[in-house]
Scaffold this active site. Structure first.
Site, mmCIF file in Angstrom:
data_model
loop_
_atom_site.group_PDB
_atom_site.id
_atom_site.type_symbol
_atom_site.label_atom_id
_atom_site.label_comp_id
_atom_site.label_asym_id
_atom_site.label_seq_id
_atom_site.Cartn_x
_atom_site.Cartn_y
_atom_site.Cartn_z
ATOM 1 N N HIS A 79 -3.303 0.578 -3.384
ATOM 2 C CA HIS A 79 -4.012 1.164 -2.515
ATOM 3 C C HIS A 79 -4.857 0.461 -1.557
ATOM 4 O O HIS A 79 -4.952 -1.057 -1.728
ATOM 5 C CB HIS A 79 -5.187 2.000 -3.088
ATOM 6 C CG HIS A 79 -4.568 2.870 -4.160
ATOM 7 N ND1 HIS A 79 -4.137 4.230 -4.092
ATOM 8 C CD2 HIS A 79 -4.119 2.778 -5.410
ATOM 9 C CE1 HIS A 79 -3.635 4.869 -5.192
ATOM 10 N NE2 HIS A 79 -3.721 4.288 -5.934
ATOM 11 N N GLY A 80 -5.289 0.852 -0.375
ATOM 12 C CA GLY A 80 -5.834 0.035 0.613
ATOM 13 C C GLY A 80 -6.674 -0.923 0.045
ATOM 14 O O GLY A 80 -6.790 -2.005 0.434
ATOM 15 N N ARG A 116 0.392 8.693 -5.687
ATOM 16 C CA ARG A 116 0.874 8.289 -4.596
ATOM 17 C C ARG A 116 1.320 6.743 -4.634
ATOM 18 O O ARG A 116 2.246 6.433 -4.037
ATOM 19 C CB ARG A 116 -0.068 8.405 -3.501
ATOM 20 C CG ARG A 116 -1.485 7.768 -3.720
ATOM 21 C CD ARG A 116 -2.456 8.315 -2.760
ATOM 22 N NE ARG A 116 -3.843 7.684 -2.967
ATOM 23 C CZ ARG A 116 -4.712 7.776 -3.475
ATOM 24 N NH1 ARG A 116 -4.731 8.995 -4.437
ATOM 25 N NH2 ARG A 116 -5.978 7.288 -3.532
ATOM 26 N N GLU A 172 -7.503 3.103 -6.131
ATOM 27 C CA GLU A 172 -8.149 2.924 -5.067
ATOM 28 C C GLU A 172 -9.787 2.947 -5.350
ATOM 29 O O GLU A 172 -10.169 3.166 -6.231
ATOM 30 C CB GLU A 172 -8.168 4.220 -4.105
ATOM 31 C CG GLU A 172 -8.661 4.158 -2.578
ATOM 32 C CD GLU A 172 -8.560 3.230 -2.004
ATOM 33 O OE1 GLU A 172 -8.940 1.928 -2.086
ATOM 34 O OE2 GLU A 172 -8.082 3.444 -0.827
ATOM 35 N N ARG A 226 0.773 -1.251 -0.045
ATOM 36 C CA ARG A 226 0.106 -0.030 0.056
ATOM 37 C C ARG A 226 0.969 1.223 0.003
ATOM 38 O O ARG A 226 1.951 1.385 0.737
ATOM 39 C CB ARG A 226 -0.814 0.186 1.175
ATOM 40 C CG ARG A 226 -1.945 1.388 1.237
ATOM 41 C CD ARG A 226 -2.596 1.415 2.528
ATOM 42 N NE ARG A 226 -3.461 2.412 2.258
ATOM 43 C CZ ARG A 226 -4.039 3.026 3.508
ATOM 44 N NH1 ARG A 226 -3.778 2.411 4.731
ATOM 45 N NH2 ARG A 226 -4.710 4.067 3.333
ATOM 46 N N THR A 258 -10.157 9.677 0.197
ATOM 47 C CA THR A 258 -9.261 10.073 -0.822
ATOM 48 C C THR A 258 -9.689 9.557 -2.271
ATOM 49 O O THR A 258 -10.137 10.200 -2.970
ATOM 50 C CB THR A 258 -7.766 9.531 -0.714
ATOM 51 O OG1 THR A 258 -6.802 10.377 0.420
ATOM 52 C CG2 THR A 258 -6.880 10.435 -1.787
#
Length: 249
Positions: free
Chosen positions: A183-184, A60, A87, A8, A21
């Site tokens: 991403h998470g 990111r 995400e 992540r 986000t």
């Protein structure tokens, strides 16, 4: 043996501010840059040598991957970017503070929107500037899943699983080590699929930023082991911090 590493992205500026986000293209914070550096150093020290890498369309995750590869002297390897690794889209919640939204809607509702399998946050309108259809990255993609107005985890999984089955998994069969920086929630989707986690139990999985998560497969591509590249107590504390982001003060 074949090894898949999931990372992540490091802490973003909006993670730091505790904002939803989603598909908003937010940069890494100073802490996030450091987390990515430490992840790369840890992976190199542990003997990983990636042959291929995947990431999303969001900076990111892209920057996290680049920093990790730089620390490992692997910036030269092939990198594939896909919107399918983005995400989960948080719809109308994007840009709003998680605690303030918990105070407005209730902590249980926010938990469902953040972590549940099939509950979607409120949707964006067509003319909302946050609509991916208005973003140059997605305008020419002929797939409605690339232009969501909101998503639940099930929607995220529905766009990720075909990409895993048709693209990532065949590549893993060819390679010893590959890495996905994403991403998470997109990574939660992959983990749910790999470990056959139930729809009910997936709500309890909270991924920390910047900690490599390793999946080992035997020569028959059977999953044999999974673990974080960090001590258990550190991972536990970081997971608890993620879980607490949407709780009332």
């Amino acid at each position: 043996m074949h090894r898949l590493v999931l990372i992540r992205h490091g802490e973003s500026e909006w993670n730091k501010a505790n904002l939803f986000t989603g598909w908003t293209d937010v940069d890494l914070s100073e802490k996030g840059l450091k987390e990515a550096e430490e992840a790369g150093k840890a992976l190199k020290e542990a003997g990983f040598c990636f042959e291929y890498a995947y990431t999303s369309y969001l900076k990111r995750a892209i920057k996290t991957l680049n920093i990790v590869l730089e620390q490992m002297d692997l910036l030269w390897i092939p990198v594939e970017k896909s919107w399918r690794l983005n995400e989960k889209h948080y719809g109308a919640l994007q840009g709003f503070n998680k605690v303030e939204m918990a105070e407005k809607y209730g902590a249980d509702k926010i938990l469902l929107w953040r972590r549940s399998y099939d509950v979607r946050p409120e949707s964006l309108s067509d003319d909302d500037e946050r609509n991916p259809a208005n973003d140059i990255r997605y305008k020419n993609i002929d797939n409605p899943m690339a232009k969501p107005h909101t998503e639940a985890l099930c929607d995220t999984i529905n766009r990720i699983v075909p990409y895993w089955e048709n693209t990532i998994f065949p590549k893993l069969k060819e390679c010893h080590d590959i890495v996905i920086a994403a991403h998470g929630n997109s990574l939660r989707g992959i983990i749910k699929y790999l470990k056959n986690i139930s729809d009910e139990d997936i709500v309890n999985l909270n991924l920390p930023t910047g900690i490599p998560y390793i999946f080992e497969f035997d020569d028959n591509m059977k999953l044999t082991k999974d673990y974080f590249l960090a001590d258990e107590e550190t991972v536990k504390k970081l997971m608890e911090a993620v879980a607490n982001q949407g709780k009332k003060k």
